[in-house]
Design a protein around this motif. Structure first.
Motif, PDB file in Angstrom:
ATOM      1  N   ASP A  15       0.825  -1.208   0.000  1.00  0.00           N
ATOM      2  CA  ASP A  15       0.000   0.000   0.000  1.00  0.00           C
ATOM      3  C   ASP A  15       0.867   1.270   0.000  1.00  0.00           C
ATOM      4  OD1 ASP A  15      -2.280  -1.525  -0.048  1.00  0.00           O
ATOM      5  OD2 ASP A  15      -2.713  -1.309   2.104  1.00  0.00           O
ATOM      6  N   LEU A  16       1.935   1.245   0.775  1.00  0.00           N
ATOM      7  CA  LEU A  16       2.843   2.394   0.815  1.00  0.00           C
ATOM      8  C   LEU A  16       3.536   2.591  -0.545  1.00  0.00           C
ATOM      9  CD1 LEU A  16       4.466   2.159   4.359  1.00  0.00           C
ATOM     10  CD2 LEU A  16       2.873   3.880   3.532  1.00  0.00           C
ATOM     11  N   THR A  17       3.933   1.487  -1.169  1.00  0.00           N
ATOM     12  CA  THR A  17       4.553   1.582  -2.483  1.00  0.00           C
ATOM     13  C   THR A  17       3.557   2.153  -3.493  1.00  0.00           C
ATOM     14  OG1 THR A  17       5.991  -0.299  -1.991  1.00  0.00           O
ATOM     15  CG2 THR A  17       5.687   0.271  -4.301  1.00  0.00           C
ATOM     16  N   ALA A  18       2.337   1.681  -3.463  1.00  0.00           N
ATOM     17  CA  ALA A  18       1.300   2.193  -4.358  1.00  0.00           C
ATOM     18  C   ALA A  18       1.031   3.665  -4.077  1.00  0.00           C
ATOM     19  CB  ALA A  18       0.019   1.374  -4.209  1.00  0.00           C
ATOM     20  N   LEU A  19       1.020   4.026  -2.797  1.00  0.00           N
ATOM     21  CA  LEU A  19       0.798   5.415  -2.423  1.00  0.00           C
ATOM     22  C   LEU A  19       1.930   6.302  -2.940  1.00  0.00           C
ATOM     23  CD1 LEU A  19      -0.967   7.435  -0.915  1.00  0.00           C
ATOM     24  CD2 LEU A  19       0.317   6.897   1.163  1.00  0.00           C
ATOM     25  N   ARG A  20       3.184   5.836  -2.834  1.00  0.00           N
ATOM     26  CA  ARG A  20       4.325   6.592  -3.350  1.00  0.00           C
ATOM     27  C   ARG A  20       4.202   6.791  -4.859  1.00  0.00           C
ATOM     28  NH1 ARG A  20       7.951   3.049   0.075  1.00  0.00           N
ATOM     29  NH2 ARG A  20       8.207   4.242   1.989  1.00  0.00           N
ATOM     30  N   GLU A  21       3.800   5.731  -5.554  1.00  0.00           N
ATOM     31  CA  GLU A  21       3.629   5.831  -7.004  1.00  0.00           C
ATOM     32  C   GLU A  21       2.517   6.830  -7.361  1.00  0.00           C
ATOM     33  OE1 GLU A  21       2.955   1.873  -8.393  1.00  0.00           O
ATOM     34  OE2 GLU A  21       5.041   1.260  -8.067  1.00  0.00           O
ATOM     35  N   ASP A  22       1.421   6.777  -6.608  1.00  0.00           N
ATOM     36  CA  ASP A  22       0.316   7.707  -6.844  1.00  0.00           C
ATOM     37  C   ASP A  22       0.754   9.159  -6.607  1.00  0.00           C
ATOM     38  OD1 ASP A  22      -1.339   5.628  -7.518  1.00  0.00           O
ATOM     39  OD2 ASP A  22      -2.391   5.566  -5.568  1.00  0.00           O
ATOM     40  N   VAL A  23       1.521   9.368  -5.540  1.00  0.00           N
ATOM     41  CA  VAL A  23       2.013  10.716  -5.246  1.00  0.00           C
ATOM     42  C   VAL A  23       2.958  11.181  -6.353  1.00  0.00           C
ATOM     43  CG1 VAL A  23       3.444  12.068  -3.660  1.00  0.00           C
ATOM     44  CG2 VAL A  23       1.649  10.579  -2.753  1.00  0.00           C
ATOM     45  N   ALA A  24       3.811  10.260  -6.858  1.00  0.00           N
ATOM     46  CA  ALA A  24       4.724  10.608  -7.943  1.00  0.00           C
ATOM     47  C   ALA A  24       3.937  10.977  -9.202  1.00  0.00           C
ATOM     48  CB  ALA A  24       5.677   9.457  -8.227  1.00  0.00           C
ATOM     49  N   HIS A  25       2.901  10.213  -9.529  1.00  0.00           N
ATOM     50  CA  HIS A  25       2.068  10.524 -10.693  1.00  0.00           C
ATOM     51  C   HIS A  25       1.334  11.855 -10.508  1.00  0.00           C
ATOM     52  CE1 HIS A  25       2.201   6.025 -11.589  1.00  0.00           C
ATOM     53  NE2 HIS A  25       2.815   6.630 -12.610  1.00  0.00           N
ATOM     54  N   LEU A  26       0.843  12.066  -9.312  1.00  0.00           N
ATOM     55  CA  LEU A  26       0.155  13.316  -9.018  1.00  0.00           C
ATOM     56  C   LEU A  26       1.116  14.500  -9.152  1.00  0.00           C
ATOM     57  CD1 LEU A  26      -2.416  14.746  -8.081  1.00  0.00           C
ATOM     58  CD2 LEU A  26      -1.689  14.330  -5.727  1.00  0.00           C
ATOM     59  N   SER A  27       2.318  14.323  -8.666  1.00  0.00           N
ATOM     60  CA  SER A  27       3.326  15.379  -8.771  1.00  0.00           C
ATOM     61  C   SER A  27       3.652  15.681 -10.236  1.00  0.00           C
ATOM     62  CB  SER A  27       4.592  14.955  -8.027  1.00  0.00           C
ATOM     63  OG  SER A  27       5.601  15.924  -8.160  1.00  0.00           O
ATOM     64  N   GLU A  28       3.780  14.649 -11.060  1.00  0.00           N
ATOM     65  CA  GLU A  28       4.026  14.845 -12.493  1.00  0.00           C
ATOM     66  C   GLU A  28       2.859  15.572 -13.149  1.00  0.00           C
ATOM     67  OE1 GLU A  28       4.943  11.180 -14.481  1.00  0.00           O
ATOM     68  OE2 GLU A  28       6.477  10.651 -13.020  1.00  0.00           O
ATOM     69  N   ALA A  29       1.651  15.168 -12.796  1.00  0.00           N
ATOM     70  CA  ALA A  29       0.465  15.799 -13.374  1.00  0.00           C
ATOM     71  C   ALA A  29       0.389  17.272 -12.980  1.00  0.00           C
ATOM     72  CB  ALA A  29      -0.798  15.060 -12.926  1.00  0.00           C
ATOM     73  N   MET A  30       0.695  17.576 -11.734  1.00  0.00           N
ATOM     74  CA  MET A  30       0.677  18.963 -11.287  1.00  0.00           C
ATOM     75  C   MET A  30       1.762  19.775 -12.011  1.00  0.00           C
ATOM     76  SD  MET A  30      -1.826  19.428  -9.294  1.00  0.00           S
ATOM     77  CE  MET A  30      -1.430  21.013  -8.608  1.00  0.00           C
ATOM     78  N   GLY A  31       2.919  19.167 -12.200  1.00  0.00           N
ATOM     79  CA  GLY A  31       3.994  19.836 -12.929  1.00  0.00           C
ATOM     80  C   GLY A  31       3.585  20.156 -14.356  1.00  0.00           C
ATOM     81  N   GLU A  32       2.954  19.220 -15.026  1.00  0.00           N
ATOM     82  CA  GLU A  32       2.468  19.443 -16.390  1.00  0.00           C
ATOM     83  C   GLU A  32       1.401  20.534 -16.418  1.00  0.00           C
ATOM     84  OE1 GLU A  32       3.284  18.190 -19.487  1.00  0.00           O
ATOM     85  OE2 GLU A  32       5.053  17.462 -18.408  1.00  0.00           O
ATOM     86  N   LEU A  33       0.503  20.507 -15.440  1.00  0.00           N
ATOM     87  CA  LEU A  33      -0.546  21.521 -15.370  1.00  0.00           C
ATOM     88  C   LEU A  33       0.062  22.912 -15.194  1.00  0.00           C
ATOM     89  CD1 LEU A  33      -3.554  22.255 -15.195  1.00  0.00           C
ATOM     90  CD2 LEU A  33      -3.394  21.891 -12.733  1.00  0.00           C
ATOM     91  N   VAL A  34       1.009  23.032 -14.286  1.00  0.00           N
ATOM     92  CA  VAL A  34       1.662  24.325 -14.066  1.00  0.00           C
ATOM     93  C   VAL A  34       2.395  24.767 -15.329  1.00  0.00           C
ATOM     94  CG1 VAL A  34       3.524  25.452 -12.780  1.00  0.00           C
ATOM     95  CG2 VAL A  34       1.846  24.084 -11.563  1.00  0.00           C
ATOM     96  N   LYS A  35       3.054  23.827 -15.988  1.00  0.00           N
ATOM     97  CA  LYS A  35       3.777  24.149 -17.219  1.00  0.00           C
ATOM     98  C   LYS A  35       2.821  24.680 -18.285  1.00  0.00           C
ATOM     99  CE  LYS A  35       6.222  21.672 -20.837  1.00  0.00           C
ATOM    100  NZ  LYS A  35       6.742  20.369 -21.239  1.00  0.00           N
ATOM    101  N   GLN A  37      -0.195  25.976 -17.823  1.00  0.00           N
ATOM    102  CA  GLN A  37      -0.771  27.245 -17.380  1.00  0.00           C
ATOM    103  C   GLN A  37       0.223  28.390 -17.585  1.00  0.00           C
ATOM    104  OE1 GLN A  37      -3.853  27.953 -16.390  1.00  0.00           O
ATOM    105  NE2 GLN A  37      -4.481  25.849 -16.687  1.00  0.00           N
ATOM    106  N   THR A  38       1.500  28.126 -17.328  1.00  0.00           N
ATOM    107  CA  THR A  38       2.532  29.145 -17.517  1.00  0.00           C
ATOM    108  C   THR A  38       2.668  29.497 -18.989  1.00  0.00           C
ATOM    109  OG1 THR A  38       3.727  28.313 -15.583  1.00  0.00           O
ATOM    110  CG2 THR A  38       4.959  29.680 -17.106  1.00  0.00           C
ATOM    111  N   GLN A  39       2.646  28.492 -19.851  1.00  0.00           N
ATOM    112  CA  GLN A  39       2.728  28.751 -21.286  1.00  0.00           C
ATOM    113  C   GLN A  39       1.527  29.557 -21.766  1.00  0.00           C
ATOM    114  OE1 GLN A  39       3.106  24.825 -22.912  1.00  0.00           O
ATOM    115  NE2 GLN A  39       5.338  24.780 -22.695  1.00  0.00           N
ATOM    116  N   ALA A  40       0.348  29.202 -21.289  1.00  0.00           N
ATOM    117  CA  ALA A  40      -0.870  29.920 -21.691  1.00  0.00           C
ATOM    118  C   ALA A  40      -0.811  31.371 -21.214  1.00  0.00           C
ATOM    119  CB  ALA A  40      -2.106  29.223 -21.126  1.00  0.00           C
ATOM    120  N   ALA A  41      -0.351  31.586 -19.992  1.00  0.00           N
ATOM    121  CA  ALA A  41      -0.229  32.952 -19.477  1.00  0.00           C
ATOM    122  C   ALA A  41       0.797  33.735 -20.291  1.00  0.00           C
ATOM    123  CB  ALA A  41       0.160  32.930 -18.002  1.00  0.00           C
ATOM    124  N   GLY A  42       1.892  33.083 -20.645  1.00  0.00           N
ATOM    125  CA  GLY A  42       2.909  33.738 -21.467  1.00  0.00           C
ATOM    126  C   GLY A  42       2.358  34.148 -22.820  1.00  0.00           C
TER     127      GLY A  42
END
Length: 104
Positions: A15-35, A37-42
């Protein structure tokens, strides 16, 4: 009982391993979203700057046309009434001279 405890520990580790993977995927998704949004604002800022440049250029061109037109009218007025222009220039010169003496 020991086997159930071992199984619970293994389940917890999975469960902890799955949770770490989910957090890593979530972090990647948030990074892409910010990227994105930044491009659109630019792009929006870039478009706004281009619009402002165009408006400034248009305004400057209009002002230049008005100055040229006023200059032409002034020249025509001087040509038609040269003595009036000389008297006006004399009056302005005398006024500036008087003002400059008062400030000394």
């Amino acid at each position: 009982m020991a086997k159930s405890a071992e199984r619970a520990v293994e389940d917890l580790a999975r469960d902890l391993t799955a949770l770490r993977e989910d957090v890593a995927h979530l972090s990647e998704a948030m990074g892409e979203l910010v990227k994105h949004q930044t491009q659109a604002a630019g792009l929006r800022v870039s478009d706004a700057v281009e619009d402002a440049k165009e408006k400034i250029a248009s305004t400057a061109a209009d002002a230049q046309k008005r100055v040229r037109a006023a200059s032409g009218e002034l020249e025509a007025g001087i040509e038609h009434h040269p003595w009036t222009a000389v008297l006006i220039a004399f009056g302005v010169g005398v006024s500036f001279g008087m003002i400059s003496r008062l400030r000394r």
